[in-house]
Design a protein around this motif. Sequence first.
Motif, PDB file in Angstrom:
ATOM      1  N   ASN A   1       0.535  -1.497  -0.169  1.00 29.78           N
ATOM      2  CA  ASN A   1      -0.135  -0.258   0.316  1.00 29.78           C
ATOM      3  C   ASN A   1       0.712   1.346   0.301  1.00 29.78           C
ATOM      4  O   ASN A   1       2.208   1.241   0.584  1.00 29.78           O
ATOM      5  N   GLY A   2       0.440   2.433  -0.667  1.00 23.75           N
ATOM      6  CA  GLY A   2       1.392   3.352  -0.733  1.00 23.75           C
ATOM      7  C   GLY A   2       0.691   4.237  -1.091  1.00 23.75           C
ATOM      8  O   GLY A   2      -0.010   4.176  -1.729  1.00 23.75           O
ATOM      9  N   ILE A   3       1.138   5.754  -0.666  1.00 20.35           N
ATOM     10  CA  ILE A   3       1.263   7.039  -1.186  1.00 20.35           C
ATOM     11  C   ILE A   3       1.870   7.840  -1.357  1.00 20.35           C
ATOM     12  O   ILE A   3       2.811   7.708  -0.273  1.00 20.35           O
ATOM     13  N   ILE A   4       1.790   8.460  -2.343  1.00 18.60           N
ATOM     14  CA  ILE A   4       1.948   9.242  -3.401  1.00 18.60           C
ATOM     15  C   ILE A   4       2.063  10.772  -2.354  1.00 18.60           C
ATOM     16  O   ILE A   4       1.718  10.944  -2.751  1.00 18.60           O
ATOM     17  N   ILE A   5       3.080  11.567  -2.091  1.00 18.74           N
ATOM     18  CA  ILE A   5       2.730  12.605  -1.984  1.00 18.74           C
ATOM     19  C   ILE A   5       3.259  14.018  -2.856  1.00 18.74           C
ATOM     20  O   ILE A   5       4.657  13.285  -3.319  1.00 18.74           O
ATOM     21  N   THR A   6       3.068  14.681  -3.689  1.00 18.01           N
ATOM     22  CA  THR A   6       3.305  15.820  -4.578  1.00 18.01           C
ATOM     23  C   THR A   6       2.539  17.212  -3.714  1.00 18.01           C
ATOM     24  O   THR A   6       1.580  17.756  -2.524  1.00 18.01           O
TER      25      THR A   6
ATOM     26  N   LEU B   1      -2.614   9.457  -4.532  1.00 16.36           N
ATOM     27  CA  LEU B   1      -1.696  10.026  -4.164  1.00 16.36           C
ATOM     28  C   LEU B   1      -2.395  11.827  -3.694  1.00 16.36           C
ATOM     29  O   LEU B   1      -3.581  11.496  -2.984  1.00 16.36           O
ATOM     30  N   LEU B   2      -1.329  12.128  -3.120  1.00 14.23           N
ATOM     31  CA  LEU B   2      -2.201  13.194  -2.055  1.00 14.23           C
ATOM     32  C   LEU B   2      -1.330  14.605  -1.982  1.00 14.23           C
ATOM     33  O   LEU B   2      -0.506  14.452  -2.414  1.00 14.23           O
ATOM     34  N   LEU B   3      -2.568  15.423  -2.310  1.00 17.05           N
ATOM     35  CA  LEU B   3      -1.137  17.065  -2.875  1.00 17.05           C
ATOM     36  C   LEU B   3      -1.150  17.316  -1.566  1.00 17.05           C
ATOM     37  O   LEU B   3      -2.565  18.164  -0.551  1.00 17.05           O
ATOM     38  N   ASN B   4       0.242  18.075  -1.026  1.00 19.62           N
ATOM     39  CA  ASN B   4       0.389  18.552   0.013  1.00 19.62           C
ATOM     40  C   ASN B   4       0.927  20.273  -0.372  1.00 19.62           C
ATOM     41  O   ASN B   4       1.155  21.003  -0.984  1.00 19.62           O
TER      42      ASN B   4
END
Length: 428
Positions: A203-208, A288-291
């Motif tokens: 399980n992976g979350i990519i933060i950008t 995907l999580l936008l920060n």
Amino acid sequence: MSSLFVRVDKKQYGPLTKAELRDLARQGKFTPDDWVWNEDEGQWIEAARLEELQGLFRQEVVPEGEKVVLAIGGGKGGVGKTVITASIGVGLAAVGKQVVLVDADLGGANLHTCMGIVEPQFTLYDFYTLQCNTLADILLDTPAKNLKMISGACGTLGLANPKYTQKVRFIKELRHLPADYILLDLGGGSSYNVIDFFLAAENGIIITTPEPAAVQETFNFIKVCLLRKLKLAFREDPEVMALLDRDQGANLTRLDSRIEEVLQQVRKLNGASASVFEGILASFQPKLLLNMVMSPEEVKEGMAVKVAAHDLLSVEVDYLGFIEYDEKVRQSVKDFRPFLLEDPSSKASRSLAKLITLKLLEKKGLSAYLEKRKMKREIKISTEELQLAESQLNPPICSVRCFYWGDCEFQNGGYPCSVRHFESLFRS
Ligand SMILES: Nc1ncnc2c1ncn2[C@@H]1O[C@H](COP(=O)(O)OP(=O)(O)OP(=O)(O)O)[C@@H](O)[C@H]1O
Ligand SMILES: [Mg+2]
């Protein structure tokens, strides 16, 4: 005994089901020294004496299949992977999940400072040099209940560049930890050191962030992940490997044709390989999580990653949501505290809490509302306890004996002394 009445700290609660009592026991709110109403004897007795409650107090081992190992990564450095990992951990722990944060940034371990631990007593180095036998031996307590962490150390896992199999073994070992969620904070970049952990975690979350450079690197991160997955699957198949390698020259991250075109070539070669290829494409669905988002326009710009991944790589990215740019996050880093604990009502905290309940815990409607309320309540208690503990531990120390007294701006007394916090960091 279907429902129970209990007495904790002279207050009576009930009727409670055994499942509710188990949750309280796991959260440490109900202990063997607390009292339970015994219908047979018509009196209160200590929980430790009731045979049927003994199972509640044994260290529960969460079945491995139910554990979630979640890696938090992303191509660009400094986009907020570490601060968000720490706060996701705080949020999940607040609703009673047992959580372990793992600093898997092999180049620049700093998750511990984010959790207020300046000099970790143990790190992964102790595990790999066999000074500690199991990963459970190097677990560190954190300021939040139900939340432990494993501190990283540069060049750990025995080598600066561990092999793929060593990384997979490491993730397997993590699964033995007594936890519901194991969160891995990865380093920046798209090197195999980072990508392999991301893939092995399942399980992976990519933060950008929404800036063009970060969006570009995030797309690249997804592409390298996909290529790595395909190449590991087809390493014994020279024909498919040749297609994947075509036009790449020395640069492993290039793939000039759309992945759909490569798949069409594989179909011409062999139907079975094409099915495996399609299966890999379908199973790879990073989140995907936008920060650090500053406007609705920026959300649209960040979402370009999702569209590009779909069109060029045939990868479905699962968009989780966004977190606003918030000065409170920067302040929390200066205070060595996860932002969810620093200020649970800040914009960033509220967005993250919503995302944890809706997307990670997958709660909907009323149960999402109740879970969020529980999280808020628990975090508020933890924040108050932390502030109390800090004020007791760190009384103002301004004094003529202080090393910095000569040029200290707090000479007339003052608190907190920001200089003092940094001293131990520079010493280590
Ligand atoms: N939502 C936000 N609002 C404001 N500042 C933020 C936000 N998220 C992160 N930051 C700031 O960005 C800085 C970098 O965050 P962090 O260390 O978590 O990045 P990272 O992705 O882990 O970096 P690296 O790739 O170097 O490990 C933090 O010190 C914090 O001040
Ligand atoms: Mg980091």
